[in-house]
Motif scaffolding. Structure first.
Motif, PDB file in Angstrom:
ATOM      1  N   VAL A  38      16.534 -41.651 -11.205  1.00 42.12           N
ATOM      2  CA  VAL A  38      17.547 -42.341 -11.993  1.00 42.12           C
ATOM      3  C   VAL A  38      17.381 -42.000 -13.467  1.00 42.12           C
ATOM      4  N   GLU A  39      18.441 -41.478 -14.064  1.00 40.73           N
ATOM      5  CA  GLU A  39      18.458 -41.242 -15.498  1.00 40.73           C
ATOM      6  C   GLU A  39      19.114 -42.448 -16.153  1.00 40.73           C
ATOM      7  N   VAL A  40      18.373 -43.135 -17.013  1.00 36.58           N
ATOM      8  CA  VAL A  40      18.886 -44.331 -17.681  1.00 36.58           C
ATOM      9  C   VAL A  40      19.522 -43.900 -18.992  1.00 36.58           C
ATOM     10  N   SER A  41      20.644 -44.533 -19.333  1.00 40.29           N
ATOM     11  CA  SER A  41      21.369 -44.178 -20.557  1.00 40.29           C
ATOM     12  C   SER A  41      20.478 -44.338 -21.790  1.00 40.29           C
ATOM     13  N   ALA A  42      20.766 -43.539 -22.802  1.00 37.53           N
ATOM     14  CA  ALA A  42      19.955 -43.527 -24.020  1.00 37.53           C
ATOM     15  C   ALA A  42      20.138 -44.834 -24.796  1.00 37.53           C
ATOM     16  N   PRO A  43      19.051 -45.380 -25.312  1.00 37.80           N
ATOM     17  CA  PRO A  43      19.155 -46.629 -26.076  1.00 37.80           C
ATOM     18  C   PRO A  43      19.713 -46.383 -27.473  1.00 37.80           C
ATOM     19  N   ASN A  44      20.355 -47.429 -28.031  1.00 35.30           N
ATOM     20  CA  ASN A  44      20.878 -47.320 -29.392  1.00 35.30           C
ATOM     21  C   ASN A  44      20.487 -48.513 -30.277  1.00 35.30           C
ATOM     22  N   THR A  45      19.756 -49.474 -29.706  1.00 30.26           N
ATOM     23  CA  THR A  45      19.243 -50.610 -30.467  1.00 30.26           C
ATOM     24  C   THR A  45      17.808 -50.863 -30.034  1.00 30.26           C
ATOM     25  N   VAL A  46      17.125 -51.723 -30.754  1.00 24.42           N
ATOM     26  CA  VAL A  46      15.754 -52.076 -30.383  1.00 24.42           C
ATOM     27  C   VAL A  46      15.742 -52.739 -29.008  1.00 24.42           C
ATOM     28  N   GLU A  47      16.696 -53.647 -28.781  1.00 22.08           N
ATOM     29  CA  GLU A  47      16.759 -54.344 -27.490  1.00 22.08           C
ATOM     30  C   GLU A  47      17.025 -53.370 -26.348  1.00 22.08           C
ATOM     31  N   LYS A  70      22.758 -41.883 -12.295  1.00 23.44           N
ATOM     32  CA  LYS A  70      22.827 -42.201 -13.725  1.00 23.44           C
ATOM     33  C   LYS A  70      23.039 -43.701 -13.833  1.00 23.44           C
ATOM     34  N   LEU A  71      22.179 -44.370 -14.599  1.00 25.77           N
ATOM     35  CA  LEU A  71      22.281 -45.819 -14.794  1.00 25.77           C
ATOM     36  C   LEU A  71      22.714 -46.088 -16.228  1.00 25.77           C
ATOM     37  N   ASP A  72      23.936 -46.593 -16.384  1.00 20.05           N
ATOM     38  CA  ASP A  72      24.441 -46.977 -17.699  1.00 20.05           C
ATOM     39  C   ASP A  72      24.165 -48.460 -17.894  1.00 20.05           C
ATOM     40  N   VAL A  73      23.490 -48.799 -18.981  1.00 16.92           N
ATOM     41  CA  VAL A  73      23.189 -50.199 -19.283  1.00 16.92           C
ATOM     42  C   VAL A  73      23.632 -50.515 -20.700  1.00 16.92           C
ATOM     43  N   LYS A  74      24.126 -51.724 -20.866  1.00 13.50           N
ATOM     44  CA  LYS A  74      24.492 -52.242 -22.183  1.00 13.50           C
ATOM     45  C   LYS A  74      23.902 -53.635 -22.288  1.00 13.50           C
ATOM     46  N   VAL A  75      23.238 -53.899 -23.385  1.00  8.28           N
ATOM     47  CA  VAL A  75      22.570 -55.183 -23.566  1.00  8.28           C
ATOM     48  C   VAL A  75      23.103 -55.855 -24.826  1.00  8.28           C
ATOM     49  N   SER A  76      23.204 -57.164 -24.755  1.00 13.57           N
ATOM     50  CA  SER A  76      23.585 -57.936 -25.940  1.00 13.57           C
ATOM     51  C   SER A  76      22.741 -59.201 -25.996  1.00 13.57           C
ATOM     52  N   THR A  77      22.434 -59.619 -27.211  1.00 12.71           N
ATOM     53  CA  THR A  77      21.635 -60.826 -27.404  1.00 12.71           C
ATOM     54  C   THR A  77      22.296 -61.719 -28.438  1.00 12.71           C
ATOM     55  N   ASN A  78      21.997 -62.994 -28.336  1.00  9.92           N
ATOM     56  CA  ASN A  78      22.503 -63.985 -29.276  1.00  9.92           C
ATOM     57  C   ASN A  78      21.389 -64.993 -29.533  1.00  9.92           C
ATOM     58  N   THR A  79      21.022 -65.179 -30.793  1.00  7.12           N
ATOM     59  CA  THR A  79      19.963 -66.114 -31.147  1.00  7.12           C
ATOM     60  C   THR A  79      20.585 -67.433 -31.600  1.00  7.12           C
ATOM     61  N   ARG A  80      20.084 -68.532 -31.021  1.00  2.00           N
ATOM     62  CA  ARG A  80      20.585 -69.869 -31.363  1.00  2.00           C
ATOM     63  C   ARG A  80      19.439 -70.746 -31.833  1.00  2.00           C
ATOM     64  N   ARG A  81      19.742 -71.652 -32.741  1.00  2.00           N
ATOM     65  CA  ARG A  81      18.768 -72.669 -33.134  1.00  2.00           C
ATOM     66  C   ARG A  81      18.826 -73.776 -32.091  1.00  2.00           C
ATOM     67  N   THR A  82      17.672 -74.162 -31.560  1.00  2.00           N
ATOM     68  CA  THR A  82      17.685 -75.180 -30.499  1.00  2.00           C
ATOM     69  C   THR A  82      16.932 -76.447 -30.851  1.00  2.00           C
ATOM     70  N   SER A  83      16.047 -76.402 -31.812  1.00  2.00           N
ATOM     71  CA  SER A  83      15.323 -77.603 -32.228  1.00  2.00           C
ATOM     72  C   SER A  83      15.413 -77.705 -33.737  1.00  2.00           C
ATOM     73  N   ILE A  84      16.193 -78.670 -34.189  1.00  2.00           N
ATOM     74  CA  ILE A  84      16.447 -78.820 -35.614  1.00  2.00           C
ATOM     75  C   ILE A  84      15.982 -80.209 -36.039  1.00  2.00           C
ATOM     76  N   THR A  85      15.219 -80.266 -37.127  1.00  2.00           N
ATOM     77  CA  THR A  85      14.714 -81.551 -37.625  1.00  2.00           C
ATOM     78  C   THR A  85      15.812 -82.265 -38.411  1.00  2.00           C
ATOM     79  N   THR A  86      15.544 -83.504 -38.777  1.00  6.01           N
ATOM     80  CA  THR A  86      16.509 -84.261 -39.576  1.00  6.01           C
ATOM     81  C   THR A  86      16.677 -83.673 -40.975  1.00  6.01           C
TER      82      THR A  86
END
Length: 163
Positions: A38-47, A70-86
């Motif tokens: 399996v040839e995996v697609s070339a990465p374009n981000t750190v993730e 040929k394995l084409d992969v696309k990754v996406s991430t989203n960072t959220r704040r989950t613990s917020i003080t007063t």
């Protein structure tokens, strides 16, 4: 009184064989059909680099010629704040990640398997800036391991892969 019956245990392999179950790494299994082919697609981000690195670790790094898939992969991430003080300070973050994949045959160009996987990881932001950045990097690496494991598991479960 236990409902366990030894006859059930003895009949389990027959039931699994009847439903088409076969071990992944057995001769002719999907593990051997994909290993090193399996040839995996070339990465374009750190993730995507981390995801491709983990996929190649599990599927075997493909040779430059003779790849069956040929394995084409696309990754996406989203960072959220989950613990917020007063005081509106963030103590914890969550990274949501998703990856789409498509496994294509190089011989026919036909898509053999495709889909998407998703998961999340969290990390602490309560320490210093350096420790928070290290925790974020570690969480991203863990997320890419989780997503690559899910992709590989789904590929191995794909019926009809020729050995």
């Amino acid at each position: 009184m236990s409902s366990f019956n030894r006859r059930t245990l003895l009949l389990m392999p027959l039931a699994l064989a009847a439903c088409g179950f076969e071990p992944v790494y057995a001769p002719g299994g999907s593990g051997s059909a994909l290993n090193g082919k399996v040839e995996v697609s070339a990465p374009n981000t750190v993730e995507s680099f981390l995801l491709v690195q983990n996929l190649e670790r599990q599927l075997g790094r493909s040779a430059t010629s003779g790849n069956a898939y040929k394995l084409d992969v696309k990754v996406s991430t989203n960072t959220r704040r989950t613990s917020i003080t007063t005081a509106n300070e963030t103590n914890r973050y969550t990274i949501d990640g998703s990856a789409t994949y498509a496994l294509k045959s190089n011989a026919t160009g036909q898509i053999i398997a495709s889909g998407s996987v998703s998961d999340f990881v969290g990390y602490s932001a309560a320490g210093s800036t350096v420790s928070t950045l290290a925790d974020e990097r570690d969480a991203t690496e863990r997320l890419m391991v989780i997503l690559s494991d899910q992709i590989v598991n789904r590929l191995y479960a794909t019926p009809g892969l020729p050995a």
